[in-house]
Design an enzyme around this catalytic site. Sequence first.
Site, PDB file in Angstrom:
ATOM      1  N   ASP A  53     -36.033 -17.904  -2.261  1.00  0.00           N
ATOM      2  CA  ASP A  53     -35.006 -16.881  -2.403  1.00  0.00           C
ATOM      3  C   ASP A  53     -34.969 -16.391  -3.842  1.00  0.00           C
ATOM      4  OD1 ASP A  53     -32.441 -15.444  -1.515  1.00  0.00           O
ATOM      5  OD2 ASP A  53     -31.796 -16.584  -3.271  1.00  0.00           O
ATOM      6  N   TYR A  58     -31.812 -11.867 -11.188  1.00  0.00           N
ATOM      7  CA  TYR A  58     -32.283 -13.059 -11.880  1.00  0.00           C
ATOM      8  C   TYR A  58     -33.274 -12.681 -12.980  1.00  0.00           C
ATOM      9  CZ  TYR A  58     -30.388 -15.270  -7.648  1.00  0.00           C
ATOM     10  OH  TYR A  58     -29.591 -15.670  -6.606  1.00  0.00           O
ATOM     11  N   LYS A  84     -32.446  -9.660  -2.779  1.00  0.00           N
ATOM     12  CA  LYS A  84     -31.090  -9.142  -2.666  1.00  0.00           C
ATOM     13  C   LYS A  84     -31.013  -7.671  -3.038  1.00  0.00           C
ATOM     14  CE  LYS A  84     -29.485 -13.797  -3.461  1.00  0.00           C
ATOM     15  NZ  LYS A  84     -30.738 -14.417  -3.897  1.00  0.00           N
TER      16      LYS A  84
END
Length: 336
Positions: A53, A58, A84
């Site tokens: 994931d 990030y 995401k």
Amino acid sequence: MTVIAPPAPAFPSDWPRFGMGTASLGNIFATYSEAEAAETFAAAWKAGVRYFDTAPWYGHGLAEHRLGTAMRDWPRDRVVVSTKVGRVYDPAGRGQDVRINWKGGLNFAVRYDYSAAGFEASLMQSRLRLGQPVIDALIIHDLDRDYHGPAFDRHMNDLTGSGLGYLHRLKAEGVISAVGMGMNTLADFAAIAPWIEVDFFLVAMPYTLADQAALRGPMADCLRRGIKVVIGAPFASGLLANPSAPGVMYAYAPASTEMVAKALAIEAVCSRHGVPLAAAALQFPLLHTAVVSVIPGAVSAAQVTQNMANVALPIPTELWQDLKMQGLIDPDAPTG
């Protein structure tokens, strides 16, 4: 939009029970080199990790780049990848540094967009950073009331007006296998779980060995509605990995004295049963019927190896019973 792509893995029956989160390799609390990231991903693959994931957030794209580099050496049909949507990135102007919230990362400026257009732009950018035309699941990221403040209602209107429908169209066309939503706080999880149409929630913090406050509210809603749960941050930012560490974190902030004391008490019970605290932290959420996967982060080959050993370690049911008797976990928490 119609995209021709190979069929993605079915969700949730074929979803791996154990995976790896990549926030730390986006340099959330500390900086890690490209070599360290490569070694960590290589160790994960060798150990049998097949679910990863990630997110644009990030490291402002850094974690996706690093995962994509590793994936070029892996058979794509043997890997499940989720990323995401909700943030879109623009390059910094010459001479400007627009990075926020990270120790390192890439110099791109974030803007929030939960509309169909924003999700489409985010997906396009993630595909390029990962170097992958197919992403298995897309997760609505950080749509939290406290996080966005006055902008929350506008973002939620964008989501319900067009963004969520766009994600479900991608699923209907076979572009992705599942639509998810990330949850960081109990209040937001409780408010959204009863009504939103998603396949799963990625829950980071509201349901861990340290806190089961979500058990009777949103987790029960997930069971009632058939929504699955993936547990992110099972170590609760580090507290449930090593509560004795100096400056230990909990819920992305320095841990309070009370939370450290609770974690140490849980660790003491685990020790009496010969079980590492980290093993109990990884396996406890998987005992809940709604939970389909747990995805701790790792920043070294040694951490990957330890996580794999801990998730496979036999744990006696007496451990969970003792934790309940001492009031350290909810007496109604599923434990076998």
